[in-house]
Design a protein around this motif. Sequence first.
Motif, PDB file in Angstrom:
ATOM      1  N   PRO A  72       0.824  -1.225   0.000  1.00 42.32           N
ATOM      2  CA  PRO A  72       0.000   0.000   0.000  1.00 42.32           C
ATOM      3  C   PRO A  72       0.851   1.266   0.000  1.00 42.32           C
ATOM      4  N   THR A  81       2.889  12.236   5.523  1.00 41.69           N
ATOM      5  CA  THR A  81       2.845  12.734   6.899  1.00 41.69           C
ATOM      6  C   THR A  81       3.070  14.246   6.933  1.00 41.69           C
ATOM      7  N   ARG A 107      -1.473   8.304  14.381  1.00 40.84           N
ATOM      8  CA  ARG A 107      -0.560   9.377  13.954  1.00 40.84           C
ATOM      9  C   ARG A 107      -1.182  10.758  14.186  1.00 40.84           C
ATOM     10  N   THR A 123      -9.280   9.020   9.308  1.00 43.71           N
ATOM     11  CA  THR A 123      -8.519   8.342   8.256  1.00 43.71           C
ATOM     12  C   THR A 123      -9.503   7.778   7.236  1.00 43.71           C
ATOM     13  N   THR A 156      -4.766   2.120   6.532  1.00 47.35           N
ATOM     14  CA  THR A 156      -3.884   1.191   5.822  1.00 47.35           C
ATOM     15  C   THR A 156      -3.395   0.048   6.706  1.00 47.35           C
ATOM     16  N   SER A 186      -3.483   6.906   1.609  1.00 48.24           N
ATOM     17  CA  SER A 186      -3.495   5.658   0.825  1.00 48.24           C
ATOM     18  C   SER A 186      -4.746   5.508  -0.024  1.00 48.24           C
TER      19      SER A 186
END
Length: 379
Positions: free
Chosen positions: A9, A63, A91, A135, A139, A167
């Motif tokens: 991915p 990021t 994250r 998100t 992923t 992703s």
Amino acid sequence: MKRTLLLTPGPTQVPARLCEVLGRPIIHHRTPQFQAFLKEAVEGLKYVLKTQNDVYVLASSGTGAMEASVVSLLSSGDSALVVEGGKFGERWTELCKAYGVKATVIKVQWGKSVDPAEIKKALDADKSIKAVFVTHSETSTGTNSDIEGIGKVVKNCAAVLVVDAVSGLGVQDLQTDNWHVDVVCSAAHKGLMLPPGVAFISVSAKADALMAQSKLPKYYFDLRKYKKAWTQVDTPFTPAIGIVIALVESLKMIKETGIDNMLSHYARLAKATRAAALGLGLTLFADESAISNVLTAVKLPEGIDGDKVLKMMRDTHGISVAPGQDAIKGKVIRIAHMGVIDEYDILTGIACLEKVLKQLGHKFEMGAGVAAAQKVLNP
Ligand code: PMP
């Protein structure tokens, strides 16, 4: 000579057409020639993002776009809501912590997706929340969020909705404007089939107003600088020139097929991959209701080490899949069906998985995975 096939991915395979563009001599970025590329890249990104919002192009991995959104929208001590259902949800929390933003976290079991009603409850309980971080396609688990449902909730609040589509963009549907998504963070080395080095971010008028008040310390990722530079069709710092030019070509490829046809293509590959896993007597990690078309996380039977499966596929056969992370390390492998992957790549990956599973002692009828995938691909 061994093949190399990335069923990972990101980064994903780079098609020959883009390698050719990436191999061209560099041009200077402060030129009308590059400006034309940048303009076309931004127009193409708007098409894939399904938005009329401003889009800024950064020289970073995905990021960087996430960090840019946190530092450009918020101020120290602000409250934010984060949905955490995997590594990439985490994250967002880590980024908030790093900058002194108070994050209220909705923890979602890995493999499941958040119920938008939970977000509504949290926003009703704390009216000071300025941003909701979610998100699009998680992923680490192969799970999809109901961005449309979340957008319906957040649009009625003061908070902005910020989506990590690093992703998922170009692989799983994301209708930025129709779904009221204020900020989308993504990057070019996943669905857009390029080497890492370009990230981008779309910003709605609602988010732009928040940006104007933001006081967090920032420099390189200060989106106000990108906004100002864009008035001159420019970037504040040296862009990843070669990748931006190749991005124009990548976006042309996507337009030639049509974004919605691309999404259907990946849905078909994802369905075939799931069928293959089940055909081999394996199970899927993500809940059926939230399963992503970006990648398939496949659970391995007791006694079969996923990391060993991955190493054998990669080192002996040249086919890369991704490992399970944290609590699911060694327990799953993640097979991506994104980028320039077609049905024969998927069949090759499944055939390789069968060979390795057989060698590791898993009991199944050889060819059952390929046959199940073929039935989906060629009914
Ligand atoms: N978010 C998601 C959903 C991702 O899949 C990734 C990369 N795997 C990232 C963020 C981070 O992107 P990068 O590694 O490009 O910084």
